[in-house]
Design an enzyme around this catalytic site. Structure first.
Site, short mmCIF file in Angstrom:
data_model
loop_
_atom_site.label_atom_id
_atom_site.label_comp_id
_atom_site.label_asym_id
_atom_site.label_seq_id
_atom_site.Cartn_x
_atom_site.Cartn_y
_atom_site.Cartn_z
N LYS A 45 41.94 63.98 39.74
CA LYS A 45 41.92 64.32 38.09
C LYS A 45 41.76 65.86 37.86
O LYS A 45 40.75 66.44 38.17
CB LYS A 45 40.80 63.69 37.63
CG LYS A 45 40.71 63.95 36.06
CD LYS A 45 39.49 63.15 35.12
CE LYS A 45 39.78 63.03 33.76
NZ LYS A 45 39.94 64.26 33.02
N GLU A 66 43.90 58.99 42.08
CA GLU A 66 44.71 60.31 41.99
C GLU A 66 43.87 61.65 41.83
O GLU A 66 42.77 61.23 41.28
CB GLU A 66 45.87 60.42 40.88
CG GLU A 66 47.09 59.59 41.05
CD GLU A 66 48.06 59.71 39.91
OE1 GLU A 66 47.77 60.21 38.77
OE2 GLU A 66 49.07 58.90 40.19
N GLU A 99 49.95 67.17 33.93
CA GLU A 99 48.90 67.91 33.53
C GLU A 99 49.21 69.57 33.94
O GLU A 99 49.64 70.03 35.07
CB GLU A 99 47.63 67.70 34.22
CG GLU A 99 46.25 68.33 34.08
CD GLU A 99 45.64 67.62 32.99
OE1 GLU A 99 46.18 66.70 32.04
OE2 GLU A 99 44.49 68.16 32.83
N ARG A 133 47.02 68.30 29.24
CA ARG A 133 48.22 67.33 29.16
C ARG A 133 49.40 68.15 28.48
O ARG A 133 49.28 68.57 27.55
CB ARG A 133 47.55 66.13 28.36
CG ARG A 133 48.55 64.85 28.46
CD ARG A 133 48.08 64.05 29.40
NE ARG A 133 48.64 62.77 29.26
CZ ARG A 133 47.85 61.68 29.28
NH1 ARG A 133 46.66 61.78 29.16
NH2 ARG A 133 48.64 60.46 29.63
P1 ATP Z 1 38.37 64.48 29.81
O1 ATP Z 1 37.37 65.27 29.00
O2 ATP Z 1 37.41 63.61 30.72
O3 ATP Z 1 39.39 65.12 30.19
P2 ATP Z 1 39.69 63.23 27.73
O4 ATP Z 1 39.13 62.35 26.45
O5 ATP Z 1 40.19 64.42 27.27
O6 ATP Z 1 38.78 63.19 28.94
P3 ATP Z 1 40.90 61.15 29.12
O7 ATP Z 1 41.88 60.27 28.73
O8 ATP Z 1 39.39 60.43 28.93
O9 ATP Z 1 40.92 62.56 28.32
O10 ATP Z 1 40.91 61.57 30.72
C1 ATP Z 1 42.36 61.74 30.92
C2 ATP Z 1 42.75 63.04 31.21
O11 ATP Z 1 42.79 63.70 32.30
C3 ATP Z 1 44.22 63.16 30.57
O12 ATP Z 1 44.50 63.38 29.07
C4 ATP Z 1 44.79 64.27 31.57
O13 ATP Z 1 44.92 65.37 30.56
C5 ATP Z 1 43.82 64.47 32.55
N1 ATP Z 1 44.46 64.05 33.78
C6 ATP Z 1 44.07 65.02 35.06
N2 ATP Z 1 44.71 64.21 36.01
C7 ATP Z 1 45.29 63.49 35.65
C8 ATP Z 1 46.09 62.42 36.29
N3 ATP Z 1 46.19 62.56 37.64
N4 ATP Z 1 46.65 61.24 35.82
C9 ATP Z 1 46.29 61.12 34.42
N5 ATP Z 1 45.41 62.10 33.61
C10 ATP Z 1 44.97 62.96 34.30
#
Ligand code: ATP
Length: 641
Positions: free
Chosen positions: A328, A326, A378, A333
Site C-alpha cells: 500500500k 500488494e 498510485e 490515486r
Molecule cells: P487511506 O487514508 O488509508 O489512504 P483512503 O480513505 O484515502 O485511506 P482507502 O480506499 O481507504 O483510501 O485506501 C486505498 C487507497 O490506497 C487508494 O485510494 C490508493 O490511493 C491507495 N493505494 C496505495 N497502494 C494501493 C494498492 N496497491 N492498491 C490499491 N490502492 C492503493
C-alpha cells in the site's frame, strides 16, 4: 421552465433537515421538469453548472457580486456593504435590497432556468481583458430581472455556495422516486390528496396525517397500473414504464424491489459521475438506459475504495484465500485515461490533473501499450537524490500547481505504480476477475524504475509470508499492505470488502476547515486557529473543534500557516473582527488524543489535543469524515479503555 420553480424547491430544501422530506421535494421537481431542462435542473439542485469532475468553475468572488448588486440596484457600494454586515450573507443582502428596490419600481420579468444557467456558464468561460466588466454585466442582468427571493439564490449559485443540503444519496433516491414506480411499504398514499409519500407522518402536499401501514394501499389502485409482484425476477423482466405502483405481499420483497431501482441509479452514477446524465437516462430510457451507461475513456469513473482491517487474519477472512497482497503505497490515486492518443489524468476526486504531471503523461505514452484504456494507479513521490520514496505530503503541492510545472516535476519526481485496469482497447473490464486484470497490467506496462512500474504483489494463503511482506513494505516507506480477492469485480465508487487495507497508523479524522482566525503579532498576516467540521448524511458540516497545533511557520517543514492562508483566503465568505468563515473546501487530516462528547460544537463532539498532520488536497469536502465515523471512533475508544 421558470427559475422561480427551482427557487421554490430551494426554499423547501432550506426549510427542512429531514432527508426523506428533502428527497421528496427533489423528486417532485425532477418529475415535473421537462426533458430539455432536466440536466440543468439536476446540476443546479447541487449548486453546480458542470459535473463535479469538470475542471471548469464559475470562479466569481464576493466583491464582483457586490459590484453586480450595485449595478442592478443603483444602490451605493457602501449601502450594500452595510446590509451585508447586517445579514452576513451576500445572497440575503441581494434579496433584501432588491425587495426595497422592487417596491419602488414594481419591475419584474420571468427568469427561465436556461437563462440563469447560460449566464452562469458564460461566467465560467470569460477570461482576460474586459472580462470583469462582462462578468458583472452577466450577473447584474440576472439580478435586474430577479424577484427578491430569486436574487438570493442567484447570488448563491454564482458564488457556488448554495448550502441547501442536497447530498448525493438524496439525489440518487430522488431520481429513483421520480422516474420509477412507487413500491408498497416504502411509499404510502395520502387519503386526502392521493399523493404518494415516503415514510413520514404528515403529507408534504396537504399536511394530512398519514397512516403508514404496510399494504394498507392494496385496494386503492387502478388495476392496470399496478404490478402485483411475486418475485424480484418478475420485476427484472417487467416493462416497468407501464406501472405506477408495485404491490408486494412481503416486506422483504418490497425492500428488494425498491433497492433494485435505487441500485440501478447508483450503478449508473458510479460510472457516469454526473447525475444530470443519470436523470436523463432514467427519464427517457428507464432501467435499461441506466444499465447501458458504460465506461468511456476521457470521462472519469469513481474509484473503488478499501475497507480497513485490524490484522492479517481479518484480511484473509475478508478477501478469502489465496489472496493477492500488494504494497500500500503512500502516494495519491491517479486514474489514467487514454483515447485517440490523448492521455488524461484524474485524481481520486476526479479532478483533471493532466497538466500538472507532464512527466507521468510521458511515461504512460511510452510505457503502456494500448489504443484506449482506463488504468488505476498510485503516484508516489521520491527523493531525486536518494531515490527513496517520500511521504505523500512532500509531493502534494504538485497536485494543485498551475505554473513552473517542469521544474516542479524535476524537484518532486513521481513514480507511477499501476495496480488495476478497468477498460482496455474498447473493452469494459469491470466485471473481469481481478487476477485477469492484473495479468493484463503485467503484459501492457513496460516497467522502468522510478518512472512507471506495476505494484509489487504476492499471491499467497500464508499469514507468515504476508507478515514478512508487510514488514518489508513498511521498511520501504510504504503505508502498509492491501489484500485483494482474486476473482473480484471492480466496483466503481464502492468501499468494498474484497479490497482491504492493513496499516499500522491510528484512526485519524479528515476534517473540513469551515472557519479560522487571523493571528496576532508576527502571525497577523496568517490565519492561525482553524475551525474543523465533519459531515452528516445530509451534507451538513458540523463543527467538532479548532486546531492550531502541528502547523509550521516555515513551508519547508510541512503544512505551514502561509500555505493554509493561501488556500483559504479565496474561500472567505465573511469576516467579523478576527474571525472568518470560509467555504468548506479544504480538508485536513487531524490526529488527536481522544474524542469527547461536547455541547460546544454542533457535532456534539470535541477533539482533545487535535494536531494537524496533513493537508489533503486530493479530497473533496464531501469526502471528509462523517459524523457516523466520529461516533464509531468515539465508541471504539471507549471499548479500548
Ligand atoms: P487511506 O487514508 O488509508 O489512504 P483512503 O480513505 O484515502 O485511506 P482507502 O480506499 O481507504 O483510501 O485506501 C486505498 C487507497 O490506497 C487508494 O485510494 C490508493 O490511493 C491507495 N493505494 C496505495 N497502494 C494501493 C494498492 N496497491 N492498491 C490499491 N490502492 C492503493
Amino acid at each position: 421552465m421558470k427559475y422561480i420553480n427551482l427557487v421554490e424547491v430551494y426554499q423547501k430544501l432550506d426549510s427542512t433537515t429531514k432527508r426523506l422530506e428533502k428527497t421528496y421535494f427533489i423528486s417532485e421537481l425532477l418529475r415535473k421538469t421537462p426533458v430539455e431542462d432536466l440536466s440543468r435542473i439536476t446540476l443546479l439542485l447541487q449548486g453546480k453548472i458542470f459535473p463535479p469532475w469538470d475542471e471548469r468553475k464559475i470562479g466569481v468572488a464576493s466583491r464582483m457580486v457586490l459590484k453586480a448588486i450595485n449595478v442592478s440596484s443603483g444602490l451605493s457600494v457602501k449601502e450594500i456593504e452595510d446590509e451585508w454586515k447586517k445579514t452576513g450573507d451576500l445572497g440575503k443582502t441581494a434579496e433584501n435590497l432588491i425587495q426595497k428596490k422592487k417596491q419602488a419600481t414594481l419591475f419584474s420579468s420571468d427568469l427561465s432556468v436556461s437563462k440563469v444557467f447560460d449566464n452562469l456558464r458564460k461566467l465560467a468561460t470569460l477570461e482576460g481583458l474586459g472580462s470583469v466588466d462582462q462578468k458583472v454585466k452577466l450577473i447584474s442582468e440576472l439580478l435586474t430581472s430577479a424577484k427578491p427571493i430569486e436574487a438570493r439564490y442567484i447570488v448563491r449559485n454564482v458564488l457556488e455556495d448554495l448550502r441547501v443540503g442536497v447530498g448525493a444519496g438524496s439525489l440518487r433516491d430522488a431520481i429513483a422516486w421520480a422516474f420509477f414506480p412507487k413500491v408498497s411499504g416504502i411509499f404510502f398514499k395520502c387519503d386526502k390528496c392521493n399523493n404518494y409519500m415516503p415514510n413520514i407522518t404528515k403529507c408534504l402536499e396537504c399536511n394530512e396525517a398519514i397512516e403508514n401501514k404496510f399494504n394498507k394501499e392494496i385496494e386503492k389502485f387502478d388495476e392496470k397500473k399496478v404490478l402485483k409482484l411475486k418475485s424480484i425476477d418478475e420485476l427484472k423482466k417487467a416493462d416497468i414504464k407501464k406501472y405506477d405502483f408495485i404491490l408486494c405481499n412481503d416486506e422483504n420483497l418490497a425492500r428488494e424491489a425498491y433497492n433494485y431501482f435505487v441500485n440501478a441509479v447508483q450503478g449508473a452514477y458510479d460510472v457516469a459521475n454526473d447525475f444530470s446524465v443519470v436523470a436523463e437516462k432514467a427519464k427517457v430510457e428507464g432501467i435499461k438506459g441506466l444499465m447501458s451507461v458504460g465506461l468511456e475513456p476521457g470521462r472519469p469513473v469513481k474509484v473503488m475504495l478499501a475497507i480497513k482491517v485490524k490484522d492479517i487474519k481479518e484480511g484473509f477472512e475478508r478477501v478469502g484465500k489465496p489472496a493477492d497482497i500488494e504494497y500500500k503505497l503512500d502516494g495519491f490515486r491517479l486514474q489514467i485515461h487514454k483515447k485517440d492518443n490523448e492521455i488524461k489524468l484524474f485524481t481520486r476526486r476526479l479532478e483533471n490533473v493532466t497538466k500538472q504531471f507532464p512527466d507521468v503523461v510521458d511515461y504512460v505514452k511510452h510505457n503502456i501499450k494500448g489504443d484506449s484504456f482506463i488504468i488505476d494507479s498510485e503516484g508516489v513521490g521520491f527523493s531525486p537524490k536518494t531515490k527513496k520514496y517520500l511521504p505523500f505530503q512532500s509531493i502534494s503541492q504538485r497536485i494543485k500547481r498551475k505554473y513552473d510545472i517542469e521544474n516542479m516535476a524535476k524537484e518532486f519526481p513521481v513514480e507511477l505504480n499501476v495496480f488495476d485496469v478497468i477498460y482496455y482497447n474498447g473493452k469494459n473490464m469491470i466485471k473481469t476477475p481481478f487476477i485477469e486484470r492484473r495479468n493484463i497490467i503485467e503484459k501492457i506496462v513496460k516497467p522502468a524504475e522510478r518512472k512507471i512500474v506495476y505494484v509489487k504483489n504476492l499471491i499467497t494463503s500464508d499469514e507468515k509470508e504476508v507478515l514478512k511482506f508487510y514488514k518489508e513494505s513498511l521498511k520501504r516507506g510504504n503505508e502498509g499492505i492491501m489484500f485483494k480477492t482474486l476473482d473480484a469485480v471492480y466496483k466503481p465508487g464502492a468501499r468494498v470488502g474484497h479490497m482491504v487495507k492493513f496499516k499500522p497508523i491510528m484512526d485519524t479524522l479528515d476534517l473540513v476547515i469551515v472557519g479560522a482566525e487571523w493571528g496576532e503579532g508576527k502571525r497577523s498576516d496568517w490565519l492561525s486557529s482553524f475551525t474543523l467540521a465533519c459531515i452528516d448524511e445530509n451534507n451538513n458540516f458540523l463543527e467538532i473543534g479548532k486546531v492550531g497545533t502541528g502547523i509550521k511557520e516555515k513551508s519547508e517543514l510541512g503544512v505551514s500557516f502561509s500555505q493554509l492562508t493561501e488556500e483559504l483566503k479565496p474561500l472567505i465568505i465573511s469576516e467579523k473582527g478576527k474571525s472568518v468563515i470560509v467555504k468548506p473546501e479544504i480538508v485536513v487530516e487531524i490526529n488527536y488524543e481522544e474524542i469527547q462528547k461536547s455541547q460546544t460544537y454542533s457535532s456534539g463532539y470535541a477533539l482533545r489535543f487535535p494536531r494537524l498532520i496533513n493537508l489533503r488536497l486530493e479530497r473533496s469536502a464531501e469526502e471528509c469524515s462523517t459524523l457516523n465515523m466520529v461516533e464509531e471512533f468515539y465508541e471504539g475508544q471507549r471499548h479500548r479503555k
